[in-house]
Enzyme design. Structure first.
Site, short mmCIF file in Angstrom:
data_model
loop_
_atom_site.label_atom_id
_atom_site.label_comp_id
_atom_site.label_asym_id
_atom_site.label_seq_id
_atom_site.Cartn_x
_atom_site.Cartn_y
_atom_site.Cartn_z
N SER A 41 -31.11 48.84 -7.16
CA SER A 41 -30.36 49.20 -5.96
C SER A 41 -31.24 49.51 -4.75
CB SER A 41 -29.46 50.41 -6.25
OG SER A 41 -30.22 51.49 -6.74
N ASP A 252 -27.71 59.08 -0.49
CA ASP A 252 -26.76 59.67 -1.44
C ASP A 252 -27.57 60.47 -2.47
OD1 ASP A 252 -27.78 57.78 -3.20
OD2 ASP A 252 -26.01 56.49 -3.14
N HIS A 255 -30.22 57.37 -3.82
CA HIS A 255 -30.87 56.33 -3.03
C HIS A 255 -31.44 56.84 -1.71
CE1 HIS A 255 -27.81 54.33 -5.60
NE2 HIS A 255 -28.86 53.56 -5.87
#
Length: 277
Positions: A41, A252, A255
C-alpha cells in the site's frame, strides 16, 4: 548476478539500494526513461480498485491533497514516493496503476505500478487479504513488457526496462499478518529472490525502500479519526480528519502522509539516486 554493486544504508530499518547497470559515463536524473513499482500500500497507486478485496482507498478522505482532491486508490492524503520521483526525474506527474482501465501506450512506455495494498512477500499474507501477490506482480510485469514490445519494438523495450528506475516497497504486511519476526531470515531473503527475478527480466536499477530518520510534529498517531485504528474502510467520508495533515507523519493509522512521502523522496534524490549516475 554480474556486475552488481550493493549499497547498504542502515537507518531506523534497513534500506538496500542496487545499481546493476553498466553505465559508460555519468547521466543526469532525467535520463531514467521509466519508473516501475512493486510492493504494498505504500506504493499502490490504485491497482486494488480493480480487484475483489476490502483493501481499497478509492474514497474520501483519501486523496484530499491529490490533484483535484480526488481519491485515486492511493493510501495517503496525496501523492506517493513513486509519484514525486517520477516528477523529479521528469518522467511524468504520477505513476498509474497497471490495472488502470484504458491505460495508454504513453503510460506503458513511461512506467506503471504493479503494487497491491495488503500484499507481501509471503503467500500467506496475500491469501489472507486476497490481494496481488509479489509473484503475481512479477507476472503482471511480464505482461507489461509484452505490451511494451508491441508498442516500441523488441530492442527499444529492452532499453527502457534496462534503464528504468525500479522501486520495491514490501515486507511490513508479512510481519503483521504472519507474525514473522523482523529478523526472520525468510524476510531478508525474499527481497533478494524477487530482485533476482527482476534482474533476469532485464531490470538493472533497483531500490528497496526503507525509512530514514524523520522529525514531524505528530509521530504517534495518524491524521484520520483518532489516528490509532482508522485505515481503509474505517477512514471514510464520515471520519473527521486533522486540520494540518502536513504536520503528521501518518495519514491514517498505518500509512504515511503525503508530506512524509515528499520528505523521503528528497532523501532518495539526494542520497540514493546519485549512486546510479
Amino acid at each position: 548476478m554480474a556486475n552488481i554493486k550493493l549499497w547498504a544504508v542502515l537507518v531506523c530499518i534497513s534500506a538496500i539500494f542496487f545499481n546493476t547497470g553498466n553505465a559508460t559515463g555519468p547521466r543526469s536524473l532525467s535520463r531514467f526513461p521509466a519508473i516501475l513499482v512493486f510492493g504494498d500500500s505504500t506504493v499502490d497507486s490504485g491497482n486494488n480498485n480493480d480487484i475483489d478485496t476490502l483493501f481499497k482507498a478509492n474514497f474520501r478522505p483519501y486523496g484530499i491533497r491529490y490533484h483535484g482532491h480526488t481519491p485515486t486508490g492511493r493510501f495517503s492524503d496525496g501523492r506517493l514516493i513513486p509519484d514525486f520521483l517520477a516528477s523529479i526525474l521528469k518522467i511524468k506527474h504520477a505513476v498509474p496503476p497497471f490495472l488502470k482501465p484504458n491505460l495508454s501506450d504513453h503510460e506503458i512506455v513511461t512506467g506503471v505500478s504493479f503494487a497491491s495494498a495488503g500484499s507481501g512477500y509471503d503467500d500467506v499474507t496475500n491469501d489472507v487479504f486476497q490481494v496481488i501477490s509479489f509473484p503475481k506482480q512479477i507476472d503482471m510485469f511480464r505482461n507489461y513488457t509484452a505490451r511494451l514490445r508491441r508498442i516500441v519494438g523488441e530492442q527499444k523495450a529492452k532499453k527502457i526496462v534496462r534503464g528504468a528506475l525500479v522501486i520495491i516497497s514490501s515486507g511490513t504486511n508479512d510481519i503483521s499478518t504472519t507474525r514473522m519476526d523482523k529478523n526472520d531470515t525468510r524476510l531478508s531473503n525474499y527481497p533478494w529472490i524477487c530482485m533476482q527475478q527482476l534482474y533476469d527480466l532485464g531490470c538493472r536499477s533497483i531500490i528497496v525502500a526503507g525509512l530514514p530518520p524523520i522529525g514531524f510534529v505528530e509521530t504517534n498517531k495518524g491524521c484520520c479519526g483518532t489516528g490509532f485504528v482508522e485505515m481503509g474502510p474505517l477512514c471514510n467520508p464520515t471520519t473527521p480528519t486533522c486540520r494540518s495533515p502536513s504536520r503528521y507523519l501518518f495519514w491514517d493509522a498505518v500509512h504515511p502522509s503525503q508530506s512524509t512521502y515528499q520528505y523521503l523522496t528528497k532523501y532518495i534524490t539526494k542520497k540514493v539516486l546519485p549512486k546510479f549516475l
